[in-house]
Every structure is written in C-alpha cells, then in structure tokens.
Design a protein around this motif. Structure first.
Motif, PDB file in Angstrom:
ATOM      1  N   ARG A  68     -14.538 -10.774   0.357  1.00 56.11           N
ATOM      2  CA  ARG A  68     -14.018 -10.121  -0.974  1.00 56.11           C
ATOM      3  C   ARG A  68     -12.698 -10.797  -1.437  1.00 56.11           C
ATOM      4  N   GLN A  69     -12.506 -11.122  -2.589  1.00 60.41           N
ATOM      5  CA  GLN A  69     -11.289 -11.730  -2.978  1.00 60.41           C
ATOM      6  C   GLN A  69     -10.485 -10.623  -3.954  1.00 60.41           C
ATOM      7  N   GLY A  70      -9.011 -10.774  -3.809  1.00 61.72           N
ATOM      8  CA  GLY A  70      -8.322  -9.918  -4.446  1.00 61.72           C
ATOM      9  C   GLY A  70      -7.910  -8.682  -3.767  1.00 61.72           C
ATOM     10  N   VAL A  71      -8.268  -8.688  -2.411  1.00 60.54           N
ATOM     11  CA  VAL A  71      -7.892  -7.602  -1.522  1.00 60.54           C
ATOM     12  C   VAL A  71      -6.679  -7.902  -0.940  1.00 60.54           C
ATOM     13  N   LYS A  72      -5.651  -6.704  -0.706  1.00 65.55           N
ATOM     14  CA  LYS A  72      -4.313  -6.920   0.001  1.00 65.55           C
ATOM     15  C   LYS A  72      -4.110  -5.942   1.039  1.00 65.55           C
ATOM     16  N   PHE A  73      -3.589  -6.323   2.176  1.00 72.60           N
ATOM     17  CA  PHE A  73      -3.261  -5.406   3.103  1.00 72.60           C
ATOM     18  C   PHE A  73      -1.987  -4.337   2.677  1.00 72.60           C
ATOM     19  N   HIS A  74      -1.718  -3.373   3.262  1.00 75.88           N
ATOM     20  CA  HIS A  74      -0.982  -2.367   2.798  1.00 75.88           C
ATOM     21  C   HIS A  74       0.527  -2.996   2.791  1.00 75.88           C
ATOM     22  N   ASP A  75       0.909  -4.014   3.442  1.00 77.39           N
ATOM     23  CA  ASP A  75       1.950  -4.556   3.233  1.00 77.39           C
ATOM     24  C   ASP A  75       2.275  -5.513   2.311  1.00 77.39           C
ATOM     25  N   GLY A  76       1.043  -5.637   1.152  1.00 76.51           N
ATOM     26  CA  GLY A  76       1.086  -6.429   0.048  1.00 76.51           C
ATOM     27  C   GLY A  76       0.672  -7.945   0.335  1.00 76.51           C
ATOM     28  N   THR A  77       0.333  -8.294   1.539  1.00 77.09           N
ATOM     29  CA  THR A  77       0.069  -9.672   2.068  1.00 77.09           C
ATOM     30  C   THR A  77      -1.264  -9.998   1.712  1.00 77.09           C
ATOM     31  N   ALA A  78      -1.991 -11.004   1.441  1.00 79.63           N
ATOM     32  CA  ALA A  78      -3.342 -11.346   1.210  1.00 79.63           C
ATOM     33  C   ALA A  78      -4.228 -11.155   2.400  1.00 79.63           C
ATOM     34  N   SER A 108      -3.094  -6.679   9.365  1.00 81.22           N
ATOM     35  CA  SER A 108      -2.412  -7.520   8.701  1.00 81.22           C
ATOM     36  C   SER A 108      -1.781  -8.420   9.635  1.00 81.22           C
ATOM     37  N   PRO A 109      -2.007  -9.782   9.840  1.00 81.39           N
ATOM     38  CA  PRO A 109      -1.175 -10.706  10.609  1.00 81.39           C
ATOM     39  C   PRO A 109       0.234 -10.550  10.586  1.00 81.39           C
ATOM     40  N   ASP A 110       0.695 -10.333   9.428  1.00 79.67           N
ATOM     41  CA  ASP A 110       2.363 -10.099   9.338  1.00 79.67           C
ATOM     42  C   ASP A 110       2.700  -9.052  10.075  1.00 79.67           C
ATOM     43  N   SER A 111       2.084  -7.891  10.088  1.00 77.15           N
ATOM     44  CA  SER A 111       2.413  -6.686  10.831  1.00 77.15           C
ATOM     45  C   SER A 111       2.462  -6.810  12.041  1.00 77.15           C
ATOM     46  N   ILE A 112       1.439  -7.434  12.793  1.00 82.18           N
ATOM     47  CA  ILE A 112       1.090  -7.973  14.126  1.00 82.18           C
ATOM     48  C   ILE A 112       2.286  -8.712  14.549  1.00 82.18           C
ATOM     49  N   LYS A 113       2.572  -9.944  13.927  1.00 79.40           N
ATOM     50  CA  LYS A 113       3.839 -10.522  14.327  1.00 79.40           C
ATOM     51  C   LYS A 113       5.077  -9.844  14.108  1.00 79.40           C
ATOM     52  N   GLU A 114       5.460  -9.038  13.316  1.00 80.75           N
ATOM     53  CA  GLU A 114       6.423  -8.170  13.130  1.00 80.75           C
ATOM     54  C   GLU A 114       6.907  -7.232  14.249  1.00 80.75           C
ATOM     55  N   TYR A 115       5.756  -6.267  14.543  1.00 80.72           N
ATOM     56  CA  TYR A 115       5.924  -5.356  15.595  1.00 80.72           C
ATOM     57  C   TYR A 115       5.413  -5.569  17.044  1.00 80.72           C
ATOM     58  N   GLY A 123      -3.444  -2.098   7.398  1.00 84.68           N
ATOM     59  CA  GLY A 123      -4.878  -2.521   7.194  1.00 84.68           C
ATOM     60  C   GLY A 123      -4.946  -2.466   5.660  1.00 84.68           C
ATOM     61  N   THR A 124      -6.519  -2.394   5.326  1.00 89.49           N
ATOM     62  CA  THR A 124      -6.648  -2.822   3.868  1.00 89.49           C
ATOM     63  C   THR A 124      -7.230  -1.490   3.140  1.00 89.49           C
ATOM     64  N   GLY A 125      -7.375  -0.308   4.088  1.00 90.40           N
ATOM     65  CA  GLY A 125      -8.266   0.711   3.619  1.00 90.40           C
ATOM     66  C   GLY A 125      -7.794   1.738   2.565  1.00 90.40           C
ATOM     67  N   PRO A 126      -8.402   2.683   2.352  1.00 96.65           N
ATOM     68  CA  PRO A 126      -7.708   3.586   1.168  1.00 96.65           C
ATOM     69  C   PRO A 126      -6.814   4.561   1.424  1.00 96.65           C
ATOM     70  N   PHE A 127      -6.084   4.570   2.751  1.00 99.76           N
ATOM     71  CA  PHE A 127      -4.910   5.303   3.287  1.00 99.76           C
ATOM     72  C   PHE A 127      -3.958   4.464   3.937  1.00 99.76           C
ATOM     73  N   MET A 128      -2.832   4.870   3.933  1.00101.91           N
ATOM     74  CA  MET A 128      -1.721   4.110   4.582  1.00101.91           C
ATOM     75  C   MET A 128      -1.061   5.232   5.628  1.00101.91           C
ATOM     76  N   LEU A 129      -0.305   4.687   6.492  1.00102.92           N
ATOM     77  CA  LEU A 129       0.436   5.636   7.374  1.00102.92           C
ATOM     78  C   LEU A 129       1.548   6.049   6.693  1.00102.92           C
ATOM     79  N   LYS A 130       2.149   7.410   6.613  1.00101.74           N
ATOM     80  CA  LYS A 130       3.172   7.981   6.254  1.00101.74           C
ATOM     81  C   LYS A 130       4.055   8.392   7.396  1.00101.74           C
ATOM     82  N   SER A 131       3.483   9.116   8.212  1.00 96.70           N
ATOM     83  CA  SER A 131       4.073   9.348   9.447  1.00 96.70           C
ATOM     84  C   SER A 131       3.229   9.712  10.698  1.00 96.70           C
ATOM     85  N   TRP A 132       3.900   9.608  11.761  1.00 94.92           N
ATOM     86  CA  TRP A 132       3.409  10.310  13.014  1.00 94.92           C
ATOM     87  C   TRP A 132       4.446  10.814  13.953  1.00 94.92           C
TER      88      TRP A 132
END
Length: 543
Positions: free
Chosen positions: A112-122, A196-203, A213-222
């Motif tokens: 799919r095109q135009g999909v973004k990860f939660h961190d804004g990366t493609a 997201s590759p960027d998140s894996i590299k960062e954390y 990820g790219t899903g309908p929900f993002m982590l807020k807190s744990w």
C-alpha cells in the motif's frame, strides 16, 4: 380582575419551573452517585476499558509468544496479510496484493502507498526488508532477543527464507529455500507485524517498551502490572477507530473483573472463570460471549526425564484422568475434551482417533508393566494466573493430583509466576507442567509443528515442552509443510496424529471456550478465533 389572574398564572409557572429544576438536579445527583469515578474519561472521551488477568510481557511482537502481549500489539502493528473477520481466509493487509510462483518458492507483495508509521516515517519496501532482516539474521545488529516465533515457524535463522529484496519502493519479493504451504498463514500472525525501522534503531534493546507500527492505535502509556493505554491514530490510512482510547487493565481476580464490570469501571471482562460465567449467564444486563475453541490445554510430560521417557508411564497417566469429569468439575462445562493436540475444526483432524477413555485398571496395568507397580513421586508445575486455554490452573492441577493418587502417583504441585514459569519450562526444568496453546492461525502446522517437532525441542527456546523427538513425526510434518495439496496434507496430519496418539508424549486435556462478558454499551466487538483481534471497529454507545 384579569391582571390578578395573569399574576397568579405567572407565579404558578415560576413555581412549576422551580419544582422541575429541583427534580432535575436531584435526579442528576442520584445519577452521579451511580456513575463510576472515571465517568468523564470513560463516557465522554470514548475510552474502551478491557479488564484482563495478566499484563503483557513485551510490546515488540517479534520477541513475544504470550497472548497477553499479542492482544495489544495487534492494535499497534499490522502485517503484510491478515485473516478476515471470520478467521478463515487470508486477505491483503499492508500488502495491497500478492502473488506467488507455481513452485511456491517466490512470493511477491505489492505494498500500500501513502501509509506512515506512528513516528511519521514512511512505510515502504525498505521498511519491510529491514524488519525481515532483523528477524532472520542472527548477525544483524538489531537482532536483539530470541525471536522465538520466527525460529518456531521458519526452522531457525534464516531458516526456509532465502532472500528478501525490495524490487522497487512498493514491491517486495521473498524467496524461499523450499516450499512452505502455511507461509501466508504464518505472515498473518501478529508476531510478524511491521515496525518502524527508525524506532528500532533509536530504542535498540528497549524497543519492547516503545512500539511504533502503522496500526489504528498508538501506545500512550504502559504502567507495568497495572495498565496499557492506547490512543487513536488519527493519521491512520484506513477507517479510523471509533473509540479515542483503549485501556488494557490488569485485574488478576476473575471475581474482581466481574465486579468492576458491574460497577461500570470496565466495559469488557476477558477470560472469565467458568463458575463466574455460569453465575451471570442468565443476567440480561450483560453479554456473555464464547470465543471459539481454537486452543488446547495439556500436561507437558518431560520425555527426557524418568519415568516420563517410558511410553507405558505416559499412556497410564492418560488413562488415569477423567477429562469429562474434569470439564464438569473445573470448567463448569465451558470446554470440550481434547482427544489430541489440534481442535476438531482443523484439516487432518481424525474424529475416529482413540479417545483413551478413563480406565484406572488399565492405568495400573501399564504402570506395573513399566516397573512402577507401587507408583512413584513427581512434581507438577502450574502457572499462578489464568490463561485463555486454562481459566483455573490451580484447580486443574489439584484435580490432576487427586486423579493420579488413585494409581499411586504421588504428585507435589508447585506454583510459579507466569514469566518465570515460561522461561523454566522452555529450558526443560520441569517433570510435569500444565500448559497449552492458543492458535495463531487456522493451519494445523501452527499447533503440531510448534508443539511436537524436534526442531522446537531446543533448551532455552523450546515450544515443544514435551521435548519429544520422533523422526517419523518430523518427516511427516515437514512433508505437510512442503505441499499445497490439501487432501495430501490431511492424510499426512492424520498419520501424525495416529503416531502421537500411540506415543502419547504429553496428555491433551481440553479445548476451552474462553468466556468474555461485555457491557451492552459495547458495539461491534467480534472476538477473533485467534484471540488477536484489532479493535478499531468497536464502539461504545450510551442511551
């Protein structure tokens, strides 16, 4: 005179209005007393709260195997392909379409095109390749962890996947070393969610705390051992989620989950104790939902340790347990007896297989034949919290203990917390252990290869907790993986089950029907057979 009447009428109207206002404020105050403290959060911000027994172990789907983790990550990450709602057919996911070669060795995914990860990366082909290389290459600098599921499914690292390449920005080609019939079914499992590759590299090693990820929900807190809160992804490329937030709240006690539901503090109570479910079955204020039996519970007998290395001992134990009575006494009839390790709805299931009816006399004869006429002492391990396949583990353990005492097997029950429990049985430290498996897809390979292949009997990363090794079983399971002929696969799996039924490496107990209780205000909730449901279609409606 008319002026006097008019003044009386106005006074009466003012008095009536005042009385209505007082009555309204009184009813509001009464209402406030009945509403939960978190009314504003729950009801006005559309926050769906799910009560469950256990916390997640991690939120990096590639590095977890427990259902409590994957239930959360299924809403954060997406896979290339997925199962449709009924859980039977594979449909496109992050891949808009896919095709494969006639020999089953090359799979091509158009993304799919135009999909973004939660961190804004493609999201693109490079991101997919990055994830696969992280999973499959032990020398990859981001291959931090065991990646157990990849190992189980694809036969090691890199296993049956030969190469993953980006053909262009939105096309990925995956080449296999040999045909693998359940390949698409495997990729649909939540463990292969694209991060997201960027998140894996960062954390790096802490990526399990920071899922992107790219899903309908993002982590807020744990808040470990308390709750995980997800927030709606407003940039989601698909249909936006109907609720603003989802909270997965840890409430270990079944009774407490039911009470919290009744008080309006949660909307869904998951994995409910059968006794509690039976008690509220006829209450019209709640919806009782039974999840399909895509699971098996069993006693894992460590075949590497005496006396469980002896087939006659294992078979004797199978005769000593009355599964129908176990289901009546412990499961309140919310389960079905398991003849073998796969549920009846799978291809290859043989309804005519020997059920091993309860027979104390036969059990004693086999123990005598094995050299244990006076019985023996052993330890049965059990987890300290309920699982979807075993809602009352301690009660189940005590039932097994009492049953085996009738054939002079003296059982000591040992309870461990879930995380330690899983680590130690993977390492083969147990003699007997209560455990189970909830299916991640509708292919029998997901159960039989995972639970009984010698490939998965490696200490430290085992999923074959029986540590059972049989060359004929391995050969048949491998053949079934490498053919797309459904009828031939059915035949192969029937042969596997016949051998397993004769060897009895461990004791299948039940196919549980997990019970969910929901407030009627919850709309659109359809439990997945695989238990890994995405919740973007669930809504909360109040009258």
């Amino acid at each position: 005179m008319k002026e006097w009447i008019r003044k009386i009428a106005i006074s009466l109207m003012i008095l009536l209005t005042l009385m209505i206002t007082i009555e309204y404020e009184s009813s509001r105050n009464d209402m406030k007393e009945k509403l939960p403290e978190n009314y504003n959060n729950v009801y006005k911000t559309k926050k769906l709260i799910i009560g469950r027994a256990n916390d997640s172990l991690g939120l990096d789907p590639a590095n977890v195997t427990d259902i409590d983790s994957l239930r959360v990550t299924s809403n954060i990450f997406e896979t290339l392909v997925k199962y449709e709602k009924e859980g039977k057919e594979i449909i496109p996911g992050l891949a808009a379409s896919y095709k494969y070669s006639e020999d089953g060795l090359v799979f091509t995914f158009r993304l799919r095109q135009g999909v973004k990860f939660h961190d804004g990366t493609a999201f693109d082909a490079d991101a997919v390749v990055f994830n696969f290389r992280r999973w499959m290459d032990k020398d990859n600098i981001y291959h931090n962890g065991e990646f157990e599921y990849y190992n189980y499914v694809f036969n090691g690292f890199p296993g049956i996947i030969k190469e993953v390449t980006a053909v262009n920005n939105y096309t990925v080609e995956i080449k296999l070393n040999k045909p693998y019939a359940p390949f698409l079914s495997s990729l649909a499992m939540p463990v292969f969610g694209i991060a997201s590759p960027d998140s894996i590299k960062e954390y790096k090693n802490d990526v399990y705390k920071h899922p992107v990820g790219t899903g309908p929900f993002m982590l807020k807190s744990w808040k470990p051992n308390e709750s995980i809160t997800l927030i709606k992804n407003n940039e989601y490329y698909g249909i936006k989620a109907k609720v603003d937030e989802i909270e997965f709240k840890v409430i270990p006690s079944d009774k407490d989950r039911i009470e919290q539901l009744k008080q309006g503090n949660i909307h869904i109570a998951d994995d409910i104790n059968p006794d509690d479910a039976a008690a509220i079955k006829n209450e019209t204020d709640y919806r009782l939902i039974l999840r399909p039996c895509l699971n098996v519970s069993y006693i894992a007998l460590n075949n590497e340790k005496l006396p469980f290395s002896k087939k006659d001992v294992r078979t004797a134990i199978s005769y000593a347990i009355d599964k129908d009575d176990l289901i009546k006494q412990v499961y309140s009839d919310f389960a079905k007896p398991a003849k073998t390790f796969i549920p009846p709805l799978f291809i290859g299931y043989d309804d005519g297989i020997d059920k091993r009816e309860y027979d104390i006399k036969k059990a004693k004869e086999l123990l005598k034949k094995a050299g244990y006429s006076k019985g023996f002492k052993t330890t049965l391990w059990v987890m300290n919290s309920s699982r979807s396949y075993m809602p009352k583990p301690l009660e189940t353990a005590m039932y097994i203990k009492n049953s085996l005492s009738k054939v002079n097997i003296n059982v000591t029950v040992k309870t461990l917390n879930w995380s330690e429990y899983l680590n130690r049985i993977k390492n083969g430290e147990h003699e007997m252990a209560l455990i189970g498996w909830s299916g991640d897809n509708m292919d029998p390979d997901n159960f039989l290869y995972t639970l009984l292949s010698s490939q998965n009997a490696k200490h430290g990363v085992a999923s074959n907790y029986s540590f059972y090794k049989n060359n004929d079983v391995d050969m048949l399971l491998t053949q079934a993986r490498q053919t797309n002929d459904t009828e031939f696969r059915k035949l192969l799996y029937k042969k596997v089950l016949a051998i397993i039924n004769d060897d009895m490496p461990s004791i299948p107990l039940t196919h549980n029907m997990p019970v969910i209780v929901a407030n009627p205000c919850v709309k659109g909730y359809v439990p997945s057979m695989t238990m890994n449901e995405s919740l973007e279609n669930v809504d909360i409606e109040f009258r």
